[in-house]
Scaffold this motif. Structure first.
Motif, short mmCIF file in Angstrom:
data_model
loop_
_atom_site.label_atom_id
_atom_site.label_comp_id
_atom_site.label_asym_id
_atom_site.label_seq_id
_atom_site.Cartn_x
_atom_site.Cartn_y
_atom_site.Cartn_z
N ARG A 1 -7.42 6.46 7.64
CA ARG A 1 -6.22 5.73 7.21
C ARG A 1 -6.54 4.63 6.19
N PRO A 2 -7.61 3.82 6.38
CA PRO A 2 -7.89 2.80 5.36
C PRO A 2 -8.18 3.40 3.99
N ALA A 3 -8.87 4.55 3.95
CA ALA A 3 -9.17 5.18 2.66
C ALA A 3 -7.90 5.70 2.00
N LEU A 4 -6.98 6.25 2.79
CA LEU A 4 -5.71 6.71 2.24
C LEU A 4 -4.90 5.54 1.69
N ARG A 5 -4.90 4.45 2.45
CA ARG A 5 -4.14 3.29 1.98
C ARG A 5 -4.73 2.75 0.68
N THR A 6 -6.05 2.72 0.59
CA THR A 6 -6.70 2.25 -0.63
C THR A 6 -6.38 3.17 -1.81
N LEU A 7 -6.39 4.49 -1.56
CA LEU A 7 -6.04 5.46 -2.60
C LEU A 7 -4.66 5.16 -3.17
N LEU A 8 -3.70 4.91 -2.28
CA LEU A 8 -2.34 4.63 -2.72
C LEU A 8 -2.25 3.27 -3.42
N LEU A 9 -2.87 2.27 -2.85
CA LEU A 9 -2.83 0.93 -3.46
C LEU A 9 -3.41 0.93 -4.86
N ASP A 10 -4.54 1.61 -5.04
CA ASP A 10 -5.20 1.62 -6.34
C ASP A 10 -4.39 2.37 -7.39
N SER A 11 -3.42 3.18 -6.94
CA SER A 11 -2.61 3.96 -7.89
C SER A 11 -1.37 3.19 -8.36
N LEU A 12 -1.15 2.00 -7.81
CA LEU A 12 0.04 1.22 -8.15
C LEU A 12 -0.28 0.16 -9.19
N PRO A 13 0.70 -0.21 -10.01
CA PRO A 13 0.47 -1.31 -10.95
C PRO A 13 0.14 -2.60 -10.22
N PRO A 14 -0.73 -3.43 -10.76
CA PRO A 14 -1.04 -4.71 -10.13
C PRO A 14 0.24 -5.51 -9.90
N GLY A 15 0.30 -6.15 -8.73
CA GLY A 15 1.46 -6.99 -8.41
C GLY A 15 2.59 -6.25 -7.74
N THR A 16 2.47 -4.94 -7.57
CA THR A 16 3.53 -4.20 -6.89
C THR A 16 3.69 -4.67 -5.45
N VAL A 17 2.56 -4.89 -4.77
CA VAL A 17 2.59 -5.34 -3.38
C VAL A 17 2.49 -6.86 -3.34
N HIS A 18 3.44 -7.49 -2.66
CA HIS A 18 3.44 -8.94 -2.48
C HIS A 18 2.89 -9.23 -1.09
#
Length: 372
Positions: free
Chosen positions: A105-122
């Protein structure tokens, strides 16, 4: 452009944000955690072709997923509590390698996070309240004291969703099961005999009204889960001192007295903190009339027990399908109807499986279920 706010940076919320981004639609994800590593994200997941893997395809992340997936994690061993092997499922070399592989699960979450533009997640900004405004908009009150407004609010914030009350008064209820989760950090190095016993994938040991499982992760650790049938107050009435990890492990061994020591040794090998989970679920078949400007996905919409192994798969598929609906201009009500029908079937399966795993008949029924 419509401003889309997503409450929760779990796998479902991040999949939604990523597939929206693929279609040129930006969103903001509000997450209570201070950072991606603020808390333990859970163990290994098996992603099905028709759900989790389909969602990653829509996200353009299939190759990234295959780089972190472990096809041999599909191996399964099922024993009864005396140590008798009742089912063995090995992944043959000629099998489809990505039929239902494991991924952390942490690797999947990282995969998704790294695919988003910076600042998408607050980070550090949970949605604590959503106040309806005219035209289906919502004003969000955030945990850091700030506010924001959105045209579409998506509750991807899990079992205790703050968004769910906007569409339904239903809340999760206890399922009759309670779980304790332990971790063995480096089983190959420190406990080679136990490592061989667990195998390449998952181990399940089934007794009467209780179970023990061990699941290998890609980082060399093994997560051990002990599940017991009991009331919602079991953690306070069991007499187990859960604030003392060493004393907890000793008490858990007593709880599983009479079981084969080959499996109870997994409790001895665990280190660190102990996680307690009151297994809860929303009503099977939960639905609600569409409310303009707000919807739900994942556990916020259809929390179920983990005994079908479909929660993360459904959350990711929900996220992908909602993004596709938004991109195509499809009514949100149509997405909700499809999601609710799919979730009803999975939730019914999960509830039925719980009764099998924690039944008086024990391992024989589980082997029959898992052999299919």
């Amino acid at each position: 452009m419509t401003r889309i706010a997503i409450a929760g940076a779990g796998l479902g919320g991040l999949t939604l944000a990523r597939v929206l981004h693929v279609h040129g639609i930006e969103s903001v994800v509000y997450e209570r955690d201070a950072s991606p590593t603020a808390r333990v994200q859970g163990g290994s997941l098996d992603l099905t072709v028709e759900a989790g893997q389909r969602a990653l395809h829509e996200a353009g992340l299939t190759e990234g997923f295959r780089a972190i997936a472990r096809p041999d994690g599909q191996d399964l061993l099922v024993y009864d509590h005396t140590g008798a092997l009742v089912l063995r499922k090995d992944t043959p070399d000629e099998a489809a390698p990505f039929e239902r592989p494991e991924a952390d699960r942490p690797a999947l979450r990282t995969l998704l996070l790294d695919s988003l533009p910076p600042g998408t997640v607050h980070w550090g900004q949970a949605v604590t309240e959503a106040v309806p405004l005219p035209g289906g908009r919502h004003r969000l009150r955030l945990s850091d004291g700030t506010t924001a407004e959105c045209d579409l609010l998506v509750g991807a914030d899990g079992a205790s969703s703050r968004i769910r009350p906007l569409v339904t008064p239903e809340e999760p209820v206890h399922s009759g099961a309670n779980a304790v989760s332990l971790n063995i950090p480096a089983i190959d190095r420190d406990h080679p005999a136990l490592s061989e016993r667990v195998g390449r994938g998952s181990l399940m040991v089934i007794g009467v009204n209780r179970a023990l499982s061990a699941q290998r992760s890609g980082d060399g650790s093994v997560r051990v889960n002990l599940t017991v049938r009991g009331g919602e107050d079991w953690f306070t009435t069991s007499g187990i001192p859960f604030d003392d990890p060493a004393a907890t492990r000793a008490a858990l061994k007593e709880l599983y007295a009479g079981w084969s020591p080959d499996f109870v040794e997994l409790v001895d090998a665990a280190t660190g903190s102990v996680m307690q989970v009151r297994v809860a679920a929303l009503p099977v078949g939960l639905s609600w009339p569409n409310v303009p400007g707000v919807t739900l996905l994942g556990d916020a919409a259809h929390l179920m027990s983990p005994f079908a192994g479909l929660g993360a798969n459904l959350a990711m598929l929900d996220g992908a399908e909602l993004a596709l609906a938004i991109a195509a201009g499809t009514p949100i009500a149509d997405f909700e109807a499809t999601m609710q029908a799919r979730a009803a079937e999975a939730a019914a399966e999960s509830a039925a499986n719980l009764e099998v795993f924690l039944s008086p008949q024990g391992a024989a029924r589980v082997a029959e279920l898992m052999a299919g």
